[in-house]
Design a protein around this motif. Sequence first.
Motif, PDB file in Angstrom:
ATOM      1  N   ASP A 197      -8.537  -5.899   4.949  1.00  0.00           N
ATOM      2  CA  ASP A 197      -8.180  -4.673   4.239  1.00  0.00           C
ATOM      3  C   ASP A 197      -6.997  -3.990   4.917  1.00  0.00           C
ATOM      4  O   ASP A 197      -6.079  -3.486   4.256  1.00  0.00           O
ATOM      5  N   LEU A 198      -6.995  -3.970   6.245  1.00  0.00           N
ATOM      6  CA  LEU A 198      -5.889  -3.382   7.005  1.00  0.00           C
ATOM      7  C   LEU A 198      -4.591  -4.128   6.732  1.00  0.00           C
ATOM      8  O   LEU A 198      -3.535  -3.517   6.512  1.00  0.00           O
ATOM      9  N   ILE A 199      -4.644  -5.470   6.724  1.00  0.00           N
ATOM     10  CA  ILE A 199      -3.446  -6.282   6.493  1.00  0.00           C
ATOM     11  C   ILE A 199      -2.895  -6.052   5.091  1.00  0.00           C
ATOM     12  O   ILE A 199      -1.680  -5.916   4.895  1.00  0.00           O
ATOM     13  N   ILE A 200      -3.780  -5.967   4.096  1.00  0.00           N
ATOM     14  CA  ILE A 200      -3.344  -5.736   2.715  1.00  0.00           C
ATOM     15  C   ILE A 200      -2.715  -4.353   2.583  1.00  0.00           C
ATOM     16  O   ILE A 200      -1.679  -4.190   1.924  1.00  0.00           O
ATOM     17  N   LYS A 201      -3.298  -3.356   3.216  1.00  0.00           N
ATOM     18  CA  LYS A 201      -2.725  -2.009   3.169  1.00  0.00           C
ATOM     19  C   LYS A 201      -1.349  -1.979   3.834  1.00  0.00           C
ATOM     20  O   LYS A 201      -0.418  -1.350   3.330  1.00  0.00           O
ATOM     21  N   ALA A 202      -1.221  -2.663   4.958  1.00  0.00           N
ATOM     22  CA  ALA A 202       0.070  -2.710   5.650  1.00  0.00           C
ATOM     23  C   ALA A 202       1.132  -3.370   4.782  1.00  0.00           C
ATOM     24  O   ALA A 202       2.294  -2.951   4.770  1.00  0.00           O
ATOM     25  N   SER A 203       0.739  -4.401   4.036  1.00  0.00           N
ATOM     26  CA  SER A 203       1.684  -5.104   3.165  1.00  0.00           C
ATOM     27  C   SER A 203       2.225  -4.212   2.059  1.00  0.00           C
ATOM     28  O   SER A 203       3.344  -4.412   1.581  1.00  0.00           O
ATOM     29  N   GLY A 204       1.443  -3.214   1.655  1.00  0.00           N
ATOM     30  CA  GLY A 204       1.882  -2.319   0.590  1.00  0.00           C
ATOM     31  C   GLY A 204       2.442  -1.009   1.090  1.00  0.00           C
ATOM     32  O   GLY A 204       2.745  -0.115   0.288  1.00  0.00           O
ATOM     33  N   ASP A 205       2.592  -0.850   2.398  1.00  0.00           N
ATOM     34  CA  ASP A 205       3.049   0.415   2.983  1.00  0.00           C
ATOM     35  C   ASP A 205       3.984   0.094   4.144  1.00  0.00           C
ATOM     36  O   ASP A 205       3.709   0.411   5.297  1.00  0.00           O
ATOM     37  N   THR A 206       5.104  -0.538   3.827  1.00  0.00           N
ATOM     38  CA  THR A 206       5.910  -1.247   4.820  1.00  0.00           C
ATOM     39  C   THR A 206       6.674  -0.357   5.800  1.00  0.00           C
ATOM     40  O   THR A 206       7.166  -0.855   6.811  1.00  0.00           O
ATOM     41  N   GLU A 207       6.807   0.935   5.528  1.00  0.00           N
ATOM     42  CA  GLU A 207       7.582   1.794   6.419  1.00  0.00           C
ATOM     43  C   GLU A 207       6.745   2.384   7.547  1.00  0.00           C
ATOM     44  O   GLU A 207       7.292   2.962   8.477  1.00  0.00           O
ATOM     45  N   LYS A 208       5.425   2.253   7.464  1.00  0.00           N
ATOM     46  CA  LYS A 208       4.541   2.833   8.471  1.00  0.00           C
ATOM     47  C   LYS A 208       3.931   1.740   9.344  1.00  0.00           C
ATOM     48  O   LYS A 208       3.658   0.646   8.860  1.00  0.00           O
TER      49      LYS A 208
END
Length: 459
Positions: A197-208
């Motif tokens: 879930d963390l990896i998927i969220k990171a993939s969709g929020d690339t500036e943070k």
Amino acid sequence: MVTNSPLIDDLARRAVEKLFEENGRLFKFPFDLIWEFLPDGEKVDSALRSPQAKKLINDGYIKKTGGLTKTVSASRRGNDGTEYTFGEHFGGMEIIDGEIIDQAYWAFERSKFGIEIPLLARFTAALITKKFLVLTGMSGSGKTKLAETFAVWLTESEHQYRVVAVGADWTSNENLLGYADALNEGTYQLPSNGVLDLIIKASGDTEKPYFLILDEMNLSHVERYFADFLSAMESSNSKLRLHGVLTDLKAGEVKVPHELALPDNLFIIGTVNVDETTYMFSPKVLDRANVIEFRATHEQMSAFLDDPAGINLKALEHQGAAFAEAFVQRSNAHADIATLVDDAGVAYGSQLKTDLLVLFTALAAMGSEFGFRSAKEIARFMVIHKELSGTGWQYKDALDAQVLQKLMPKLHGSARKLEGVLKALNTFAEANGLPLTLEKVKRMQERLKRDGFTSFAEA
């Protein structure tokens, strides 16, 4: 007294700009302080001030921190009020010239997490250099707490980091990535620890920035559950294979794709305890990371025992978030060795080449010479360490860190294998003034003399 709305808007923006100029990007303040910075002679009726908060937020001049602070106006002085900081209009914080290190250091100090600035600089530079960092040392020495503290400080939300305890029974990547449910077609079972879930969220929020902290990483064989991650770190063409169906599978509200690239804004920190219950890291793993060792000195233990209080993580939450975007951007940008120049204008590019060739020859004697990837990452670390350190940066400090963190962790073996190598490293460290390397070499030599065997992890 100004009552015209467009003029009030302009005065409010000018007041915030003056507040910024005098206090800097990380300053936090109550809303009523803004009106203390109006241009000389200008006044705005108190009844007309409140609507400006929403306007200034919408225009990116200010934003709420989520905390409270004391008001300063004469009528409400000392009352609790909403705390603000500067918004996107003023841009993000730069991480160069020591600013991020200084701000993190003082924030950590206020939260009762004691850390020396050189160690914090090595930790931060290593993370930016390569998004995989290993922290090793005795249990309870602060490895996991440093990783968690830095993540809490830099991120805007608790959803941007996970601390995951590695299990002794981890024999595949399913513990990190989950698996397709063979009994329920079209569904996917996410791991309960939240990693995918963390990896998927990171993939969709690339500036943070997002942080995955793997605690006691060597409690199981790392290669069994982490091999896909190691491959994905080295090649943009190598992805994390999640399942064999070409369409997305569902895991509740989460859509799980067939495969997933390792996000460029995901930083992985592993902690390692060395005892009889753990496994040694293979050279394949160590070659892909900086390895920072934690040891408690007598002075550090004495200082801690004077005030053995717990760390106040709540006080650190989001305090460094202004640096977040620049942190991610720098981690994905090129590092030019031509910029490796000290305050006196001395360039160190050719010196680094000479030093690395000396080290290459010494390590080759035992078959532990480094490859092109390591040489490139060492050069990158040197440049980034210089940028983070700012004024007063010393070439030898960065070189010392890289010999210790990048080249020595793979050293292990008998006296016949290591005696000559350690002697050469001892000579190199003495000649170049590398105290961290010299101390580690001497500990390894002492164990070699005593036991006939030594390793980086256990010395």
